[in-house]
Design an enzyme around this catalytic site. Structure first.
Site, short mmCIF file in Angstrom:
data_model
loop_
_atom_site.label_atom_id
_atom_site.label_comp_id
_atom_site.label_asym_id
_atom_site.label_seq_id
_atom_site.Cartn_x
_atom_site.Cartn_y
_atom_site.Cartn_z
CG HIS A 293 -43.24 51.76 -18.57
ND1 HIS A 293 -43.95 51.61 -19.83
CD2 HIS A 293 -43.81 52.44 -17.75
CE1 HIS A 293 -45.10 52.24 -19.34
NE2 HIS A 293 -44.80 52.68 -18.37
CD GLU B 62 -77.44 41.26 -10.00
OE1 GLU B 62 -76.92 41.24 -11.10
OE2 GLU B 62 -77.79 40.25 -9.65
CD GLN C 148 -36.74 53.81 -15.10
OE1 GLN C 148 -36.88 54.30 -16.25
NE2 GLN C 148 -37.40 52.55 -15.03
CG ASP D 217 -41.86 54.58 -14.96
OD1 ASP D 217 -41.02 53.90 -15.20
OD2 ASP D 217 -43.04 54.38 -14.79
CB SER E 56 -80.39 33.52 -18.35
OG SER E 56 -80.16 35.01 -18.57
CD GLU F 161 -74.06 37.59 -11.83
OE1 GLU F 161 -74.95 38.15 -11.04
OE2 GLU F 161 -74.53 37.19 -12.97
CD GLU G 225 -50.65 52.59 -16.52
OE1 GLU G 225 -50.34 51.37 -16.21
OE2 GLU G 225 -49.75 53.48 -16.47
N1 LIG Z 1 -45.20 47.02 -11.16
C1 LIG Z 1 -44.95 46.18 -12.09
O1 LIG Z 1 -45.14 44.83 -12.05
C2 LIG Z 1 -44.66 46.54 -13.30
C3 LIG Z 1 -45.07 45.93 -14.53
C4 LIG Z 1 -44.48 45.90 -15.62
C5 LIG Z 1 -43.34 46.89 -15.78
N2 LIG Z 1 -43.10 47.83 -14.78
C6 LIG Z 1 -42.25 48.63 -14.93
O2 LIG Z 1 -40.82 48.22 -14.21
C7 LIG Z 1 -40.14 49.49 -13.89
C8 LIG Z 1 -39.95 48.94 -12.11
O3 LIG Z 1 -41.35 49.28 -11.64
P1 LIG Z 1 -41.82 48.87 -10.35
O4 LIG Z 1 -43.31 48.79 -10.08
O5 LIG Z 1 -40.99 47.54 -10.08
O6 LIG Z 1 -41.09 49.92 -9.42
P2 LIG Z 1 -41.09 50.19 -7.78
O7 LIG Z 1 -41.70 48.97 -7.21
O8 LIG Z 1 -41.86 51.66 -7.58
O9 LIG Z 1 -39.66 50.47 -7.71
C9 LIG Z 1 -39.42 50.80 -6.40
C10 LIG Z 1 -37.78 50.72 -6.48
O10 LIG Z 1 -37.27 52.26 -6.89
C11 LIG Z 1 -36.33 52.32 -5.90
N3 LIG Z 1 -36.23 53.80 -5.56
C12 LIG Z 1 -37.48 54.82 -5.56
N4 LIG Z 1 -37.05 56.10 -5.26
C13 LIG Z 1 -35.50 55.95 -5.33
C14 LIG Z 1 -34.66 56.91 -5.16
N5 LIG Z 1 -34.99 58.00 -5.09
N6 LIG Z 1 -33.29 56.42 -5.07
C15 LIG Z 1 -32.97 55.10 -5.47
N7 LIG Z 1 -34.10 54.24 -5.42
C16 LIG Z 1 -35.37 54.54 -5.46
C17 LIG Z 1 -36.79 51.68 -4.64
O11 LIG Z 1 -35.91 51.51 -3.72
P3 LIG Z 1 -36.56 51.72 -2.00
O12 LIG Z 1 -37.17 50.44 -1.98
O13 LIG Z 1 -35.33 52.01 -1.21
O14 LIG Z 1 -37.41 53.08 -2.24
C18 LIG Z 1 -37.35 50.14 -5.43
O15 LIG Z 1 -35.88 49.55 -5.65
C19 LIG Z 1 -40.96 50.53 -14.15
O16 LIG Z 1 -40.24 51.05 -15.55
C20 LIG Z 1 -42.40 49.91 -14.40
O17 LIG Z 1 -43.04 50.87 -15.22
C21 LIG Z 1 -43.64 47.58 -13.85
#
Ligand SMILES: NC(=O)c1ccc[n+]([C@@H]2O[C@H](COP(=O)([O-])OP(=O)(O)OC[C@H]3O[C@@H](n4cnc5c(N)ncnc54)[C@H](OP(=O)(O)O)[C@@H]3O)[C@@H](O)[C@H]2O)c1
Length: 374
Positions: free
Chosen positions: A124, A244, A103, A100, A270, A248, A212
């Site tokens: 999201h 506990e 983005q 996020d 129980s 469990e 969350e």
């Molecule tokens: N996590 C989940 O399972 C989940 C579940 C439901 C919805 N979502 C939603 O899905 C979306 C993605 O979430 P995610 O958890 O997959 O995200 P994430 O794992 O944190 O994504 C990281 C991605 O962003 C890139 N990134 C980070 N900083 C950057 C920058 N400054 N410039 C360019 N790329 C950058 C990373 O590249 P590098 O590796 O090169 O840093 C990687 O490709 C979000 O909107 C989240 O709310 C996620």
């Protein structure tokens, strides 16, 4: 669209029966779906779409572990794997799956490539709902929608490989082409959703941030800690307090709740446990309800999103996060948990010879006693 009754309330749900994969393939046949980001959701959604016969490419910055992972997962540089800007230019549907915080940072680049008729897809509601904080305001002539799988990208992929689907919610924020509905549902099916529940961007993000911080992660740790501390103060050993409080629950009771609901779990305990649980649950509800209310208000006021943006965009975010996780990991509660987990029968299977099995158990018990005395 099917209308299903949820506890007396009727909701719209799209099923794979009424919108099969063949229909999704037909809707998306002339599209290039660009999955931007290969973190947690990116791999699950991109691989599932590829395996479902969708024309999908990945946009990921180079020289990173995520790029290497995409290559390992079969995406080919220059063919189906590109630097972010090139993928943005090639894609007709942009799946914006960066973290996020990223983005917000990359938005000006993304916006540049959102030409008329393209679609912007999120998982999201965060970026759009809190647009005053994120600066994410899409042009009027593109479709904007979301599919939010109700679980991790890892589970999405795992369940797809098992032939199952993960439930997702979907929402349309902007329908510029008149095709937003069929596009979003086709994508929802293609990424591996089982059922698709209708929502809107604001409700998706408000419920997600509340959940969350609440029962899914924040509240549960708080309640674990409170009960564990009381048991310890009253002289119970760490193993007893942990069993506990957590063991469990995770090992025996929650699987029953997942299978058939809370009443069924109660029915399979129980009579003493049943009586106690039925007498006490409303007290806990009444005591925590004001806190949940405060939490929801904080989400709705944009305080939680601002805090998340401010802390996650710090350059030392990962180090600070690791320090906080280390505190949790090294707390007596979770150290006791580590030893308890190692005593589970499945974690002892390899120790085949009886003597070494016994000595391993003795060693673990000794560790537990040491932890208790510490
Ligand atoms: N996590 C989940 O399972 C989940 C579940 C439901 C919805 N979502 C939603 O899905 C979306 C993605 O979430 P995610 O958890 O997959 O995200 P994430 O794992 O944190 O994504 C990281 C991605 O962003 C890139 N990134 C980070 N900083 C950057 C920058 N400054 N410039 C360019 N790329 C950058 C990373 O590249 P590098 O590796 O090169 O840093 C990687 O490709 C979000 O909107 C989240 O709310 C996620």
């Amino acid at each position: 669209m099917a209308k299903l009754n949820f506890g007396g309330v009727t909701e719209n749900v799209v099923t794979r029966e009424e919108f099969p994969l063949s229909k999704a393939q037909e809707v998306l046949k002339d599209e290039t779906v660009a999955v931007i980001g290969y973190g947690v959701q990116g791999p699950g959604q991109a691989m599932n779409q590829r395996d479902n016969g969708i024309n999908v490419i990945v946009g990921q910055r180079k020289n990173s572990k995520s790029w290497d992972k995409a290559v390992k997962d079969g995406f080919i540089p220059g063919e189906s794997l590109f630097e972010i800007e090139e993928a943005l230019q090639r894609g007709t549907i942009i799946c914006y799956l960066l973290s996020d915080a990223a983005q917000i940072k990359l938005w000006p680049t993304v916006k540049k490539h959102l030409t008329k008729g393209k679609a912007l897809y999120f998982s999201h509601g965060f970026g759009i709902t809190f647009s005053e904080q994120t600066g994410i305001v899409p042009p009027k002539d593109v479709d904007v929608f979301l599919v939010a799988p109700k679980g991790s990208g890892t589970s999405l992929r795992r369940m797809f490989l098992q032939g199952r689907g993960l439930n997702s919610s979907y929402a349309i924020y902007q329908d510029a082409t008149g095709k937003a509905f069929e596009r979003v549902i086709a994508l929802g099916i293609a990424v591996g959703s089982g059922y698709l529940f209708e929502t809107d961007f604001k409700k998706e993000v408000y419920s997600d941030l509340t959940g969350e911080r609440g029962t899914l992660m924040g509240a549960i740790q708080g309640i674990f800690a409170a009960q564990y501390e009381v048991l310890r103060e009253k002289g119970h050993s760490p193993s007893e307090a942990f069993n506990e409080t957590v063991e469990e629950l995770t090992q025996s009771l929650m699987p029953l709740v997942a299978e058939n609901g809370m009443d069924w779990m109660y029915a399979n305990c129980s009579t003493t446990a049943q009586r106690g649980a039925l007498d006490w649950w409303k007290r806990f509800r009444d005591v925590t309800r004001p806190v949940f209310n405060e939490l929801y208000e904080s989400v709705a006021a944009g305080k939680e999103s601002q805090r998340s943006i401010d802390s996650n965009s710090q350059p030392d975010y990962r180090e600070k996060l690791e320090a906080e996780l280390k505190d949790l990991r090294e707390s007596e509660l979770w150290q006791a948990g580590k030893t308890v987990r190692s005593l589970r029968p499945e974690n002892q299977k390899e120790a085949a010879p009886v003597a070494s099995h016994q000595s391993k158990t003795a060693e673990l018990l000794k560790k537990l006693v040491e932890n208790t005395e510490a």
